[in-house]
Design a protein around this motif. Structure first.
Motif, PDB file in Angstrom:
ATOM      1  N   ASN A 144       0.886  -1.035  -0.080  1.00  0.00           N
ATOM      2  CA  ASN A 144       0.022   0.059   0.081  1.00  0.00           C
ATOM      3  C   ASN A 144       0.905   1.183   0.020  1.00  0.00           C
ATOM      4  O   ASN A 144       1.685   1.648   0.985  1.00  0.00           O
ATOM      5  CB  ASN A 144      -1.047  -0.055   1.118  1.00  0.00           C
ATOM      6  CG  ASN A 144      -1.991  -1.008   1.114  1.00  0.00           C
ATOM      7  OD1 ASN A 144      -2.595  -1.348   0.476  1.00  0.00           O
ATOM      8  ND2 ASN A 144      -1.938  -1.770   2.351  1.00  0.00           N
ATOM      9  N   ALA A 162       1.242   5.242  -0.279  1.00  0.00           N
ATOM     10  CA  ALA A 162       0.362   6.777  -0.370  1.00  0.00           C
ATOM     11  C   ALA A 162       1.189   7.564  -0.824  1.00  0.00           C
ATOM     12  O   ALA A 162       2.384   7.753  -0.615  1.00  0.00           O
ATOM     13  CB  ALA A 162       0.031   7.245   1.153  1.00  0.00           C
ATOM     14  N   ASP A 182       1.283  11.700  -1.871  1.00  0.00           N
ATOM     15  CA  ASP A 182       0.665  13.037  -1.504  1.00  0.00           C
ATOM     16  C   ASP A 182       1.603  14.250  -1.713  1.00  0.00           C
ATOM     17  O   ASP A 182       2.130  14.589  -0.520  1.00  0.00           O
ATOM     18  CB  ASP A 182       0.195  13.102  -0.227  1.00  0.00           C
ATOM     19  CG  ASP A 182      -0.730  14.361   0.141  1.00  0.00           C
ATOM     20  OD1 ASP A 182      -0.869  15.296  -0.828  1.00  0.00           O
ATOM     21  OD2 ASP A 182      -1.505  14.523   1.119  1.00  0.00           O
ATOM     22  N   ASP A 211       0.809  17.670   0.448  1.00  0.00           N
ATOM     23  CA  ASP A 211       0.713  17.589   1.952  1.00  0.00           C
ATOM     24  C   ASP A 211       1.154  19.000   2.387  1.00  0.00           C
ATOM     25  O   ASP A 211       1.798  19.654   1.618  1.00  0.00           O
ATOM     26  CB  ASP A 211       1.395  16.504   2.604  1.00  0.00           C
ATOM     27  CG  ASP A 211       2.724  16.415   2.478  1.00  0.00           C
ATOM     28  OD1 ASP A 211       3.323  17.457   2.114  1.00  0.00           O
ATOM     29  OD2 ASP A 211       3.513  15.477   2.675  1.00  0.00           O
ATOM     30  N   GLN A 252       2.860  13.832  -9.443  1.00  0.00           N
ATOM     31  CA  GLN A 252       2.092  12.804  -8.807  1.00  0.00           C
ATOM     32  C   GLN A 252       1.140  11.979  -9.573  1.00  0.00           C
ATOM     33  O   GLN A 252       1.092  10.628  -9.509  1.00  0.00           O
ATOM     34  CB  GLN A 252       1.102  13.551  -7.886  1.00  0.00           C
ATOM     35  CG  GLN A 252       0.141  12.625  -6.901  1.00  0.00           C
ATOM     36  CD  GLN A 252      -0.267  13.092  -5.637  1.00  0.00           C
ATOM     37  OE1 GLN A 252       0.291  14.071  -5.023  1.00  0.00           O
ATOM     38  NE2 GLN A 252      -1.560  12.815  -5.380  1.00  0.00           N
ATOM     39  N   VAL A 285       1.740   7.975  -9.456  1.00  0.00           N
ATOM     40  CA  VAL A 285       0.609   7.207  -9.060  1.00  0.00           C
ATOM     41  C   VAL A 285       0.143   6.115 -10.289  1.00  0.00           C
ATOM     42  O   VAL A 285       0.071   5.047  -9.879  1.00  0.00           O
ATOM     43  CB  VAL A 285      -0.664   7.895  -8.706  1.00  0.00           C
ATOM     44  CG1 VAL A 285      -1.961   7.137  -8.611  1.00  0.00           C
ATOM     45  CG2 VAL A 285      -0.504   8.823  -7.464  1.00  0.00           C
ATOM     46  N   VAL A 341      -2.187   2.269  -4.697  1.00  0.00           N
ATOM     47  CA  VAL A 341      -1.641   3.604  -4.545  1.00  0.00           C
ATOM     48  C   VAL A 341      -2.906   4.424  -4.126  1.00  0.00           C
ATOM     49  O   VAL A 341      -3.805   4.696  -5.019  1.00  0.00           O
ATOM     50  CB  VAL A 341      -1.021   4.095  -5.861  1.00  0.00           C
ATOM     51  CG1 VAL A 341      -0.288   5.510  -5.402  1.00  0.00           C
ATOM     52  CG2 VAL A 341       0.143   3.093  -6.286  1.00  0.00           C
ATOM     53  N   ASN A 342      -2.859   5.143  -3.184  1.00  0.00           N
ATOM     54  CA  ASN A 342      -3.886   6.163  -2.528  1.00  0.00           C
ATOM     55  C   ASN A 342      -5.253   5.398  -2.561  1.00  0.00           C
ATOM     56  O   ASN A 342      -6.285   5.905  -2.961  1.00  0.00           O
ATOM     57  CB  ASN A 342      -4.039   7.312  -3.508  1.00  0.00           C
ATOM     58  CG  ASN A 342      -2.834   7.987  -3.299  1.00  0.00           C
ATOM     59  OD1 ASN A 342      -1.981   7.952  -2.360  1.00  0.00           O
ATOM     60  ND2 ASN A 342      -2.503   9.347  -4.193  1.00  0.00           N
TER      61      ASN A 342
END
Length: 457
Positions: free
Chosen positions: A237, A239, A241, A244, A440, A444, A454-455
């Motif tokens: 998994n 993430a 971002d 942020d 990004q 992703v 992803v996300n």
């Protein structure tokens, strides 16, 4: 001025890998880690001296790939200690040459070295693909290494590299430029902008620094120091971002610096850039602690004019740092001589730099705590830095590196995407948030193609 191939290691692949790298990484097939090495041969157990160092009846070979120009004394020194080890060192140009070649041999399943030099931010790419061996079962430990470098040598809770050098971020500055215009060395980012404005008013053709549109390494270091944590991996998994709080703080600040003409959006490590650095066009330069060796090798005309300082902080009185670069020695999961390769990596990370600390003059920041504490390193004056005992500062700055940062498990590939996404907004447009959003999207998309969640999807 020709660019020293050794210096390319510090620009990383986002600058110099391009098409050859992209093809090799696609062939490499980085994928979500399964928890075990898909190409590992055999299982680890307690290694005896014979496995590590060979015997008269059964000598052992250790092949080692690296970049730059290895010290010709390296092989004889190891041979003297361990006469039954045939250490074979291969210099593979710069990192731009090394990484595609590694991707090719790892994908083929044959021809890989027993161990290889890797930049620590790039190590997860190979570990996630199953091409590196966990070194802990063979006796490797990073307990005696710089804490931040030790963290960067691990992936998924396993040790995949023994660190050799590290790159806590440093602000190098020109004392003659600061003195000429009555500038004070800034300690906060607000002061840094004020200094940039004063410099631009006094010398319209000068800049406080450049910002490289092709170098994700500098951008990620500044994001890290601002508190951004854009990449977080937990098993498969991932993430991502790049909006942020800390990353947004970086994007807002540097977009303003670019729009107001206070920094120059041009590539580093080119002939023009070296000429501008040498002439005083740039008053400051952000780099890892390896930066003084770059200055010493390439700007000898500036001897004594540069100094090192902590990079500015977001709040007065705080000491938060990040890192740009760092190197280590990793062992290939296909190596038939893993114990011997690990033993060499441990020696190469501590004993070799310790034996050469006087000769090296502290040119790079060693990851070994033994070397960091050695008086010959700590008290070595830097000629390019006007006799400054920079090693003492570097030790402090490495201790200030913030925890919690992760690189992507396909950082090599992501770096190659930077210049055509986020980097475009550095070069023109000057909306870094928009550029990071584009970066990004591609990060992703590629992660999902490689089997990562992803996300959340």
């Amino acid at each position: 001025m020709p660019v020293n191939p050794l210096l390319n290691r510090r620009r990383f692949l986002a600058i110099s890998g391009s098409a050859a790298l992209a093809g090799a990484l696609a062939a490499c097939g980085t994928s979500a880690p399964s928890g075990t090495s898909s190409t590992s041969t055999g299982s680890a157990g307690p290694a005896g001296d014979g496995e590590k160092f060979g015997t008269a009846d059964k000598p052992v070979t250790v092949s080692f790939w690296t970049w730059g120009t290895p010290d010709p004394a390296l092989v004889p020194a190891y041979k003297k200690l361990h006469p039954y080890v045939d250490l074979q060192v291969t210099a593979v140009g710069s990192t731009a040459d090394l990484y595609p070649k590694l991707a090719t041999v790892y994908k083929a399943g044959t021809g890989a070295p027993d161990c290889t030099a890797l930049e620590l931010p790039m190590m997860p790419t190979y570990a996630a693909a199953g091409y590196l061996e966990d070194m802990t079962p063979y006796g490797a430990s990073v307990d005696a290494y710089d804490a931040s470098a030790a963290r960067a040598s691990q992936f998924g809770g396993k040790l995949y590299a023994v660190p050799t050098d590290y790159g806590p971020m440093v602000m190098y500055y020109r004392t003659d430029v600061f003195d000429k215009f009555g500038l004070t060395v800034p300690t906060t980012w607000d002061e840094y902008r004020q200094t940039a404005e004063a410099l631009k008013k006094a010398a319209p053709d000068a800049f406080i620094s450049n910002l490289d549109p092709g170098d994700s390494t500098e951008a990620l270091g500044l994001i890290w120091q601002a508190g951004g944590r854009p990449f977080q991996l937990d098993g498969t998994n991932l993430a991502v971002d790049l909006a942020d709080e800390g990353t947004t703080k970086y994007a807002t600040y540097w977009s303003g610096m670019l729009r107001d003409g206070l920094v120059n959006p041009v590539p580093g490590f080119t002939a023009d850039w070296f000429n501008q650095m040498g002439s005083g066009t740039y008053a400051t330069w952000f780099a890892g602690a390896w930066g003084s060796s770059v200055l010493a090798q390439s700007l000898t005309q500036n001897n004594g004019l540069w100094r090192a300082a902590a990079i500015p902080n977001w709040e007065a009185g705080t000491a938060v740092n990040a890192a740009m670069g760092g190197s280590g020695t990793a062992v290939s999961s296909t190596s038939p001589n893993k114990a011997a390769a690990v033993a060499f990596a441990q020696w190469y990370g501590t004993d070799w730099p310790l034996a050469n600390v006087g000769k090296a003059g502290g040119a790079t920041f060693p990851a070994s705590l033994t070397v960091q504490k050695d008086p010959a390193y700590l008290n070595a004056p830097s000629e390019i830095l006007g006799g400054q005992l920079a090693a003492q500062l570097y030790v402090q700055l490495s201790g200030d590196v913030a925890e919690g940062w992760q690189f992507l498990p396909y950082q090599l590939y992501a770096n190659n995407l930077y210049k055509d996404t986020a980097g475009q907004q550095v070069a023109s447009g000057f909306d870094l948030a928009a550029g990071l959003s584009q970066w990004q999207e591609q990060i992703v998309s590629y992660g999902r193609q490689q089997g990562f969640t992803v996300n959340g999807s």
